[in-house]
Design a protein around this motif. Structure first.
Motif, PDB file in Angstrom:
ATOM      1  N   ILE A 186       0.862  -1.179   0.000  1.00 16.21           N
ATOM      2  CA  ILE A 186       0.000   0.000   0.000  1.00 16.21           C
ATOM      3  C   ILE A 186       0.898   1.228   0.000  1.00 16.21           C
ATOM      4  N   GLU A 187       0.687   2.098  -0.979  1.00 17.58           N
ATOM      5  CA  GLU A 187       1.424   3.363  -1.064  1.00 17.58           C
ATOM      6  C   GLU A 187       0.407   4.478  -0.922  1.00 17.58           C
ATOM      7  N   SER A 188       0.701   5.416  -0.034  1.00 12.63           N
ATOM      8  CA  SER A 188      -0.271   6.481   0.193  1.00 12.63           C
ATOM      9  C   SER A 188       0.420   7.820   0.377  1.00 12.63           C
ATOM     10  N   GLU A 189      -0.354   8.874   0.147  1.00 16.32           N
ATOM     11  CA  GLU A 189       0.142  10.227   0.341  1.00 16.32           C
ATOM     12  C   GLU A 189      -1.014  11.102   0.798  1.00 16.32           C
ATOM     13  N   GLY A 190      -0.666  12.196   1.420  1.00 17.81           N
ATOM     14  CA  GLY A 190      -1.682  13.086   1.966  1.00 17.81           C
ATOM     15  C   GLY A 190      -2.144  12.589   3.326  1.00 17.81           C
ATOM     16  N   GLY A 191      -3.429  12.783   3.608  1.00 16.34           N
ATOM     17  CA  GLY A 191      -4.001  12.339   4.879  1.00 16.34           C
ATOM     18  C   GLY A 191      -4.081  10.816   4.959  1.00 16.34           C
ATOM     19  N   TYR A 192      -4.673  10.346   6.024  1.00 15.19           N
ATOM     20  CA  TYR A 192      -4.722   8.905   6.271  1.00 15.19           C
ATOM     21  C   TYR A 192      -6.041   8.250   5.854  1.00 15.19           C
ATOM     22  N   GLU A 193      -6.997   9.008   5.339  1.00 20.09           N
ATOM     23  CA  GLU A 193      -8.321   8.474   5.038  1.00 20.09           C
ATOM     24  C   GLU A 193      -8.291   7.352   4.001  1.00 20.09           C
ATOM     25  N   ALA A 194      -7.555   7.535   2.916  1.00 19.80           N
ATOM     26  CA  ALA A 194      -7.545   6.558   1.831  1.00 19.80           C
ATOM     27  C   ALA A 194      -6.906   5.240   2.265  1.00 19.80           C
ATOM     28  N   GLU A 195      -5.754   5.295   2.923  1.00 23.58           N
ATOM     29  CA  GLU A 195      -5.110   4.051   3.358  1.00 23.58           C
ATOM     30  C   GLU A 195      -5.947   3.352   4.421  1.00 23.58           C
ATOM     31  N   THR A 196      -6.632   4.128   5.255  1.00 26.90           N
ATOM     32  CA  THR A 196      -7.499   3.546   6.281  1.00 26.90           C
ATOM     33  C   THR A 196      -8.628   2.752   5.642  1.00 26.90           C
ATOM     34  N   THR A 197      -9.117   3.203   4.508  1.00 24.24           N
ATOM     35  CA  THR A 197     -10.158   2.470   3.785  1.00 24.24           C
ATOM     36  C   THR A 197      -9.677   1.060   3.453  1.00 24.24           C
ATOM     37  N   PHE A 198      -8.454   0.933   2.932  1.00 27.30           N
ATOM     38  CA  PHE A 198      -7.899  -0.387   2.624  1.00 27.30           C
ATOM     39  C   PHE A 198      -7.682  -1.204   3.900  1.00 27.30           C
ATOM     40  N   PHE A 199      -7.137  -0.564   4.933  1.00 29.18           N
ATOM     41  CA  PHE A 199      -6.867  -1.277   6.180  1.00 29.18           C
ATOM     42  C   PHE A 199      -8.149  -1.855   6.773  1.00 29.18           C
ATOM     43  N   GLU A 200      -9.231  -1.082   6.735  1.00 27.91           N
ATOM     44  CA  GLU A 200     -10.499  -1.541   7.309  1.00 27.91           C
ATOM     45  C   GLU A 200     -11.052  -2.752   6.563  1.00 27.91           C
ATOM     46  N   VAL A 201     -10.921  -2.764   5.254  1.00 28.71           N
ATOM     47  CA  VAL A 201     -11.392  -3.910   4.469  1.00 28.71           C
ATOM     48  C   VAL A 201     -10.537  -5.143   4.769  1.00 28.71           C
ATOM     49  N   LEU A 202      -9.235  -4.972   4.781  1.00 33.01           N
ATOM     50  CA  LEU A 202      -8.329  -6.112   4.969  1.00 33.01           C
ATOM     51  C   LEU A 202      -8.389  -6.694   6.374  1.00 33.01           C
ATOM     52  N   ARG A 203      -8.571  -5.871   7.375  1.00 31.53           N
ATOM     53  CA  ARG A 203      -8.577  -6.369   8.747  1.00 31.53           C
ATOM     54  C   ARG A 203      -9.748  -7.297   9.026  1.00 31.53           C
ATOM     55  N   LYS A 204     -10.809  -7.189   8.219  1.00 33.77           N
ATOM     56  CA  LYS A 204     -11.970  -8.060   8.380  1.00 33.77           C
ATOM     57  C   LYS A 204     -11.731  -9.450   7.781  1.00 33.77           C
ATOM     58  N   SER A 205     -10.733  -9.559   6.908  1.00 32.63           N
ATOM     59  CA  SER A 205     -10.538 -10.817   6.189  1.00 32.63           C
ATOM     60  C   SER A 205      -9.615 -11.802   6.903  1.00 32.63           C
ATOM     61  N   GLU A 206      -8.589 -11.310   7.557  1.00 33.59           N
ATOM     62  CA  GLU A 206      -7.596 -12.174   8.208  1.00 33.59           C
ATOM     63  C   GLU A 206      -7.257 -11.609   9.573  1.00 33.59           C
ATOM     64  N   ALA A 207      -6.931 -12.499  10.490  1.00 32.52           N
ATOM     65  CA  ALA A 207      -6.662 -12.068  11.863  1.00 32.52           C
ATOM     66  C   ALA A 207      -5.275 -11.462  12.050  1.00 32.52           C
ATOM     67  N   TYR A 208      -4.284 -11.950  11.322  1.00 36.93           N
ATOM     68  CA  TYR A 208      -2.907 -11.586  11.646  1.00 36.93           C
ATOM     69  C   TYR A 208      -2.171 -10.870  10.527  1.00 36.93           C
ATOM     70  N   PHE A 209      -2.746  -9.769  10.046  1.00 38.82           N
ATOM     71  CA  PHE A 209      -2.048  -8.913   9.092  1.00 38.82           C
ATOM     72  C   PHE A 209      -1.127  -7.985   9.873  1.00 38.82           C
ATOM     73  N   LEU A 210       0.151  -7.979   9.510  1.00 45.62           N
ATOM     74  CA  LEU A 210       1.113  -7.077  10.118  1.00 45.62           C
ATOM     75  C   LEU A 210       1.522  -6.048   9.075  1.00 45.62           C
ATOM     76  N   ALA A 211       1.346  -4.764   9.391  1.00 40.75           N
ATOM     77  CA  ALA A 211       1.717  -3.681   8.481  1.00 40.75           C
ATOM     78  C   ALA A 211       3.075  -3.142   8.897  1.00 40.75           C
ATOM     79  N   ILE A 212       3.976  -3.049   7.928  1.00 42.65           N
ATOM     80  CA  ILE A 212       5.336  -2.580   8.193  1.00 42.65           C
ATOM     81  C   ILE A 212       5.646  -1.429   7.241  1.00 42.65           C
ATOM     82  N   ASP A 213       6.065  -0.306   7.807  1.00 49.34           N
ATOM     83  CA  ASP A 213       6.526   0.840   7.028  1.00 49.34           C
ATOM     84  C   ASP A 213       8.002   1.018   7.365  1.00 49.34           C
TER      85      ASP A 213
END
Length: 146
Positions: A101-128
């Motif tokens: 996931i590549e994002s710029e600006g505020g956090y709203e757009a990346e949060t949209t992806f995070f919210e969808v993905l967190r419902k699918s699997e229990a153990y997603f680890l995000a690393i920046d």
């Protein structure tokens, strides 16, 4: 610009290292800098603690959850979300072993992806790695034994 790599961590490692996500972060950071024998070793360690990405299921989930959203575009396996006020933009691409996931600006757009993905699997680890950040998409609940 922020770049997140999302990995699915094996259940046993996720529960054992709850609260110590920095250990995972250091492994991935070491792997990025490594060369030669150390690169091979860290690659093996990463493949041992991660699950393969369920690519088809992730694509289906993204389409199902976001296709009716006006700010969502899917093109050649890459997904883009742009906030309505155009202050935030994020793109997502699914790889064999991780999601980028590549994002710029505020956090709203990346949060949209995070919210969808967190419902699918229990153990997603995000690393920046560029900004030295790590965290679970869905925090693991600690079991309390009485």
């Amino acid at each position: 610009m922020r770049k997140y790599q999302l990995y699915l961590i094996e259940d046993e490692f996720a529960s054992h290292y709850f609260g110590r996500e920095r250990i995972f972060f250091h492994l991935f950071k070491e792997n990025r800098k490594a060369a030669g024998e150390l690169k091979k070793i860290t690659d093996l360690q990463i493949s041992y603690i991660t699950k393969p990405m369920p690519v088809l299921r992730v694509h289906q989930l993204l389409h199902k959850q976001l296709e009716k959203t006006s700010c969502f575009v899917a093109k050649n396996g890459c997904y883009v979300v742009e906030a309505a006020n155009k202050t935030s933009r994020a793109s997502l691409s699914v790889r064999e072993t991780y999601i980028l996931i590549e994002s710029e600006g505020g956090y709203e757009a990346e949060t949209t992806f995070f919210e969808v993905l967190r419902k699918s699997e229990a153990y997603f680890l995000a690393i920046d790695l560029d900004n030295n950040k790590v965290g679970w998409l869905r925090p693991i609940k600690e079991r309390k034994f009485v």
